[in-house]
Scaffold this active site. Structure first.
Site, mmCIF file in Angstrom:
data_model
loop_
_atom_site.group_PDB
_atom_site.id
_atom_site.type_symbol
_atom_site.label_atom_id
_atom_site.label_comp_id
_atom_site.label_asym_id
_atom_site.label_seq_id
_atom_site.Cartn_x
_atom_site.Cartn_y
_atom_site.Cartn_z
ATOM 1 N N ARG A 94 5.518 4.091 6.032
ATOM 2 C CA ARG A 94 5.258 4.341 7.206
ATOM 3 C C ARG A 94 5.074 2.736 7.976
ATOM 4 O O ARG A 94 5.524 1.770 7.132
ATOM 5 C CB ARG A 94 3.828 4.934 7.482
ATOM 6 C CG ARG A 94 2.750 4.019 6.796
ATOM 7 C CD ARG A 94 1.412 4.770 7.181
ATOM 8 N NE ARG A 94 0.181 3.994 6.444
ATOM 9 C CZ ARG A 94 -0.592 4.671 5.630
ATOM 10 N NH1 ARG A 94 -0.766 5.911 5.534
ATOM 11 N NH2 ARG A 94 -1.717 3.876 5.140
ATOM 12 N N ASP A 95 4.803 2.665 9.250
ATOM 13 C CA ASP A 95 4.846 1.310 9.638
ATOM 14 C C ASP A 95 3.533 0.483 9.399
ATOM 15 O O ASP A 95 2.542 0.242 9.987
ATOM 16 C CB ASP A 95 4.543 1.648 11.165
ATOM 17 C CG ASP A 95 3.445 2.371 11.610
ATOM 18 O OD1 ASP A 95 2.816 3.042 10.816
ATOM 19 O OD2 ASP A 95 3.215 2.556 12.797
ATOM 20 N N GLU A 96 3.766 0.174 8.004
ATOM 21 C CA GLU A 96 2.532 -0.529 7.450
ATOM 22 C C GLU A 96 2.836 -1.385 6.143
ATOM 23 O O GLU A 96 3.450 -2.683 6.682
ATOM 24 C CB GLU A 96 1.476 0.494 6.929
ATOM 25 C CG GLU A 96 0.218 -0.523 6.412
ATOM 26 C CD GLU A 96 -1.128 0.285 6.599
ATOM 27 O OE1 GLU A 96 -1.191 1.396 6.853
ATOM 28 O OE2 GLU A 96 -2.372 -0.334 6.508
ATOM 29 N N GLU A 122 -1.865 9.226 -1.062
ATOM 30 C CA GLU A 122 -3.153 8.349 -0.425
ATOM 31 C C GLU A 122 -4.303 9.166 -0.422
ATOM 32 O O GLU A 122 -5.534 8.247 -0.781
ATOM 33 C CB GLU A 122 -2.566 7.725 0.965
ATOM 34 C CG GLU A 122 -3.631 7.161 1.581
ATOM 35 C CD GLU A 122 -3.087 6.564 2.997
ATOM 36 O OE1 GLU A 122 -2.170 7.038 3.417
ATOM 37 O OE2 GLU A 122 -3.538 5.435 3.382
ATOM 38 N N ASP A 147 -5.802 -2.131 -2.646
ATOM 39 C CA ASP A 147 -5.177 -1.148 -3.430
ATOM 40 C C ASP A 147 -4.466 -2.180 -4.576
ATOM 41 O O ASP A 147 -4.273 -1.389 -5.547
ATOM 42 C CB ASP A 147 -3.868 -0.995 -2.599
ATOM 43 C CG ASP A 147 -4.320 -0.160 -1.097
ATOM 44 O OD1 ASP A 147 -5.351 -0.752 -0.324
ATOM 45 O OD2 ASP A 147 -3.764 0.843 -0.775
ATOM 46 N N ASP A 154 0.808 -1.094 -0.035
ATOM 47 C CA ASP A 154 -0.044 -0.057 -0.052
ATOM 48 C C ASP A 154 0.875 1.398 -0.093
ATOM 49 O O ASP A 154 0.496 2.188 -0.671
ATOM 50 C CB ASP A 154 -1.022 -0.015 1.208
ATOM 51 C CG ASP A 154 -0.146 -0.201 2.617
ATOM 52 O OD1 ASP A 154 0.837 -0.490 2.643
ATOM 53 O OD2 ASP A 154 -0.832 0.567 3.460
ATOM 54 N N HIS A 195 0.922 6.254 -2.495
ATOM 55 C CA HIS A 195 -0.054 5.133 -2.887
ATOM 56 C C HIS A 195 -0.413 4.940 -4.197
ATOM 57 O O HIS A 195 -0.313 5.879 -4.900
ATOM 58 C CB HIS A 195 -1.263 5.502 -1.979
ATOM 59 C CG HIS A 195 -1.392 4.953 -0.690
ATOM 60 N ND1 HIS A 195 -0.566 4.934 0.350
ATOM 61 C CD2 HIS A 195 -2.468 3.967 -0.165
ATOM 62 C CE1 HIS A 195 -0.977 4.307 1.493
ATOM 63 N NE2 HIS A 195 -2.200 3.573 1.259
HETATM 64 C C1 BGC Z 1 -3.807 1.382 3.604
HETATM 65 C C2 BGC Z 1 -4.741 1.419 2.589
HETATM 66 C C3 BGC Z 1 -5.809 0.348 2.743
HETATM 67 C C4 BGC Z 1 -6.434 0.798 3.882
HETATM 68 C C5 BGC Z 1 -7.665 -0.184 4.181
HETATM 69 C C6 BGC Z 1 -4.604 1.896 4.904
HETATM 70 O O1 BGC Z 1 -3.860 1.686 6.120
HETATM 71 O O2 BGC Z 1 -2.762 2.103 3.527
HETATM 72 O O3 BGC Z 1 -4.369 1.685 1.484
HETATM 73 O O4 BGC Z 1 -6.594 0.325 1.543
HETATM 74 O O5 BGC Z 1 -5.695 0.692 5.089
HETATM 75 O O6 BGC Z 1 -8.651 0.638 4.699
#
Ligand code: BGC
Length: 903
Positions: A503-505, A771, A512, A499, A801
């Site tokens: 960041r911390d993800e 995003e 996506d 995504d 994003h």
């Molecule tokens: C992501 C999004 C994803 C979403 C779901 C986010 O934290 O970055 O792109 O679709 O969570 O709600």
């Protein structure tokens, strides 16, 4: 020799916000009369192939106008010499067929490590054979668990609750005799860097990549023939945390060690001698272990390197022969995972290019801020001097705050910081190995003097997938938008489609990935990442058939409409774009299970109102939010995925399933109409997203379609040509505009410079796709705890994003004029339908399709529209001109002219 015209050899002009930049070269395609671009499993000369019947593809190289392939012959042999004289593995003979994409190898069963040399020739319509192609090769991987003699090794038991230092392993070995071939196979739970005799093996980063390591572990193969020499050699490895042991923030929270406590490594070096003997040097407890200068390595947090802990100050290096390793500990043999080792299908992650900084300025807090002018995924590469024991710090950010400092609030808990401590030598040439960051700016602190501009560079790191698409117009803003789309795609290709890269993800969010994929297939080869990632989705699928919201999913990630549906939509999209039936076959059972899950958990075939809705639909100042009902979205997707699964059943020849799914689809559409469509044909939920979904998924009664299209166009006009849609609605909307030929509406929207719109971001200096429509906006930004600014909600605000990049498919199809004909997958039939608009005076587009390069170039002068088109051999195209004329053409170069009613 012949060069396909319509293809710009000199290069395209890349224009950044009006300023001319370096030309962007487009590699020429030379058709010489024999097949070219030979691939095996979609890669050139791959090693470590896991497919039992590898698929072979080529571009027909016939330059005659209208060229088609009427037959082919593939020859496979164990050596190039035998291939020339008498192929000893397989000769297909002359096969009457126009298939040139994904032809399965049809010879005797291939065995582990088998090397195959191959060539192909084709026949034209008149029965004349081409010359043979050049020789390509592939090599099979380790096909059975019993082929692995190496053992998994780890550091001696240690505390891994916090970031543990990277593990260093080494093994000395002696070979003698005449070596004919050396191959290395490696996998890790963690991420590795391998070396032979002090020199890095391969260019891969973060290898072997990310899977659910409890379900499958990818291995890679490297050819070391010529590098392993007679006498003493040293094979070594450094092992960092990666996804296996590093921090991951999932729905279940942020922690490390999701897959187990320890990083571990398995490596097997196979040495073959000219006399036929073989020797295997594998990881086991004869390997030794140490820790070294890499003290921490984490994807989110960065790397800590203390060069005073270098393992070999002064002497022979630890990874080379002659080093005294007697004080190293013994590596610990650990039980292997229950999960199988599988050949890596996807392109590895690799450094792609190095960017120079545009400027360096002193920011707040005595931090030197380097600007690379482009938001990327990667790391800094530094060349600095400093005093022993001093540490310099690199911090990364996508944006600056109003005071000119790094804006890092949107990185949330990702520290995105690398640290390096100097040793006595006082010099550092360094780039972190086991991390990546998402950034445009790097802040350097801890140095005594003003650093040089070239002291810090930026290394772009992502999947090594070939670029396939080119798009350029007379409008610099549109070109910047295209560049931003491509950059966000590159930056979000980290073995899985992520995504965001900063960041911390950084998770493989299913929504996506599938919402962007149709555009993605124009820009880069997506076939392999998605073949691999579909396995991640299947691994994460629950027993009751739920696809998850992201994959890999070491926690129970749950499901959501438009997200979980990726399990059906992505295989279908890959099939459509690449003609790849295997991806349908591999995912078919999983697709059926998802349909069944949806059926069972719906009420009267209406899906529950759960999920994310039309995620991130824009906030319009002064206007109430207009949400699209979640059950409507869910039910629309239920209908759509049922229909795609029905088509899949049909392609695979499962007629009974196809009939059953057709009936279910009919019933879901009926339920949708009962609940959401009024007697007047209007939707109960009057949003652009609702109309876009209903139209693109064919959910309206035919009698209501024309009115719905008109209503949608009116609504967009009433919104001042601005989007009101989110993640789900936007791609659907652009598809509807394309399908119903609302070209003028499309141009207005795509070229919208006010918020919310694509060129709004471009005008704000974006170098990637944001995003949120309002990731930065003076009136709608929510501010954040650090500064009262226009930044979007800091809890979730990436500047990188992919999803809004979904507009790219419309741009390629309507502006560039390159579209697919879904009835002939893989661009076997092409639709060329360019439509000028938006004040453009020219546009060029190209796509390296499975059959070859499709290219268009049009110009508009007064009312004269001139078009040049290149159609690859073995395909046909329908050319649909703006004056309404429609022609069908075959391979070759074609010129057209149309006089338009209006300039
Ligand atoms: C992501 C999004 C994803 C979403 C779901 C986010 O934290 O970055 O792109 O679709 O969570 O709600």
């Amino acid at each position: 020799m012949y060069k396909m015209p319509g293809i710009w050899v000199v290069g395209l002009l890349v224009v950044a916000l009006g300023a001319a930049a370096a030309p962007e070269p487009l590699p020429a395609v030379l058709l010489r009369g024999w097949p070219l671009r030979l691939t095996c499993e979609h890669r050139e000369n791959p090693l470590g192939v896991g497919a039992e019947q590898p698929r072979l593809s080529w571009w027909v190289g016939d330059y005659a106008p209208g060229a088609v392939q009427s037959a082919y012959e593939i020859a496979v042999a164990s050596t190039p010499e035998k291939l020339a004289s008498a192929p000893d593995i397989w000769d297909s003979g002359k096969v009457a067929s126009d298939q040139s994409v994904d032809v399965p190898y049809g010879g005797p069963r291939l065995h582990s490590e088998q090397r195959c040399y191959w060539k192909v020739r084709t026949w034209n319509a008149a029965g004349k054979p081409s010359d043979w192609s050049n020789i390509n090769s592939w090599e099979m991987g380790l096909l059975a668990p019993a082929d692995w003699h190496a053992k998994w090794i780890a550091a001696p038991a240690r505390d891994t609750a916090k970031s543990a230092p990277a593990a260093y392993f080494r093994k000395e070995f002696v070979v003698d005799g005449h070596i004919s071939r050396v191959t290395l196979y490696v996998s890790a739970r963690g991420v590795y860097e391998m070396r032979l005799d002090g020199v890095r093996i391969g260019r891969d980063r973060m290898a072997p990549g990310w899977t659910d390591y409890r379900k499958r572990n990818q291995y890679l193969a490297y050819d070391l023939t010529g590098r392993v020499t007679g006498g003493l050699n040293v094979l070594s490895a450094i092992l960092g945390d990666g996804w296996h042991n590093g921090y991951l923030k999932l729905e279940a929270g942020m922690r490390k060690n999701w897959y187990g406590e320890d990083t571990s490594l398995i490596a097997q070096l196979v040495v073959e001698y000219k006399d036929g003997k073989r020797e295997v040097i594998g990881t086991d407890d004869s390997w030794s272990f140490n820790t070294g200068p890499i003290l921490e390595s984490d994807l989110y947090n960065g790397e800590v390197y203390d060069s005073r802990l270098e393992l070999d100050p002064g002497g022979p290096t630890w990874d080379a022969p002659g080093y005294n390793g007697t004080r190293w500990a013994k590596a610990r043999v650990v039980p292997g995972p229950d999960a199988p080792l599988v050949a890596k299908v996807n392109y590895p992650i690799r450094p792609q290019e190095v960017l120079d900084a545009k400027s360096v300025v002193l920011g707040p807090n005595y931090e030197w801020i380097y600007d690379f002018g482009q938001n990327i995924s990667g790391v800094a590469k530094v060349k600095l001097t400093g005093r022993a024991g001093h540490t310099f710090v690199l911090r990364y950010a996508e944006r600056l705050d109003p005071k000119g400092g790094l804006y890092t609030a949107n990185l949330r808990d990702a520290k995105a910081t690398d640290r390096y401590t100097f040793d006595e030598s006082g010099g550092a040439v360094w780039e972190p190995e086991f991390t990546t960051h998402g950034f445009r700016y790097v802040g350097l602190s801890g140095v005594d003097e003003r650093p040089a501009l070239d002291a810090v560079q930026a290394v772009v790191i992502h999947n090594d997938a070939p670029r396939t698409g080119y798009f350029q117009t007379s409008d610099p803003l549109l070109n910047r938008l295209q560049s931003n789309i491509q950059w966000s795609q590159r930056d979000n290709a980290a073995d899985v489609p992520t995504d965001c890269p900063q960041r911390d993800e950084r998770l493989g969010w299913t929504g996506d990935a599938s919402l962007y994929l149709p555009t993605g297939t124009f820009n880069y080869d997506e076939s392999l990442m998605f073949e691999k990632w579909m396995a991640d989705l299947r691994d994460a699928q629950t027993a009751d058939g739920r696809f998850t919201v992201y994959a890999p999913a070491p926690d129970d990630a749950g499901d959501a409409a438009a997200y979980s549906d990726a399990g059906v939509i992505c295989p279908w999209t890959i099939f459509e774009r690449y003609g790849d039936r295997k991806i349908l076959a591999e995912n078919y059972r999983a697709m059926l299970a998802w349909i069944e899950y949806q059926r069972k958990t719906s009420e009267g075939l209406i899906r529950p109102a759960t999920g994310y809705g039309d995620w991130l639909a824009p906030v319009i100042p002064g206007q109430p939010a207009q949400p699209t009902a979640r059950d409507l979205i869910g039910t629309a997707y239920f209908a759509y995925t049922t229909e795609l699964t029905r088509r899949t059943a049909q392609v695979l020849g499962n007629t009974q399933d196809a009939q059953r799914l057709a009936a279910l689809h009919h019933d879901v559409v009926a339920a949708f109409q009962r609940k959401y469509v009024g007697a007047d044909g209007r939707l109960s939920n009057d949003t652009q997203a609702a109309y876009a979904l209903a139209l693109t998924f064919d959910l309206l009664p035919e009698s209501a379609t024309a009115a719905a299209v008109r209503h949608l166009a009116d609504d967009i006009r009433a919104h001042g040509w601005k989007v009101s849609t989110g993640f789900v609605g936007t791609p659907a909307l652009m598809r509807v505009l394309k399908r119903y030929r609302m070209d003028d509406v499309g141009y207005h929207m795509v070229m919208q410079r006010e918020y919310p719109g694509w060129l709004y971001m471009v005008d704000q200096g974006a170098t990637t796709i944001w995003e949120r429509w309002n990731s930065w906006h003076p009136q709608t930004g929510s501010g954040d705890k650090f500064s009262d600014t226009a930044f979007g909600d800091v809890k979730m605000n990436s500047f990188n994003h992919t999803v809004w990049g979904c507009v790219g498919e419309w741009m390629y199809a309507v502006i560039g004029g390159i579209d697919l004909d879904a009835s002939a997958p893989g661009f076997k039939r092409i639709v060329i339908r360019p439509r000028p608009g938006g004040g453009l005076t020219w546009a060029k587009a190209a796509l390296d399709s499975p059959y070859g390069r499709i290219a268009t170039h049009w110009t508009l002068a007064d009312r004269t529209f001139s078009l040049q088109v290149s159609i690859p051999p073995n395909t046909r195209a329908v050319v649909d001109l703006p004056d309404g004329k429609v022609t069908e053409v075959g391979a070759g170069d074609h010129s057209f002219e149309a006089v338009l009613a209006q300039p």
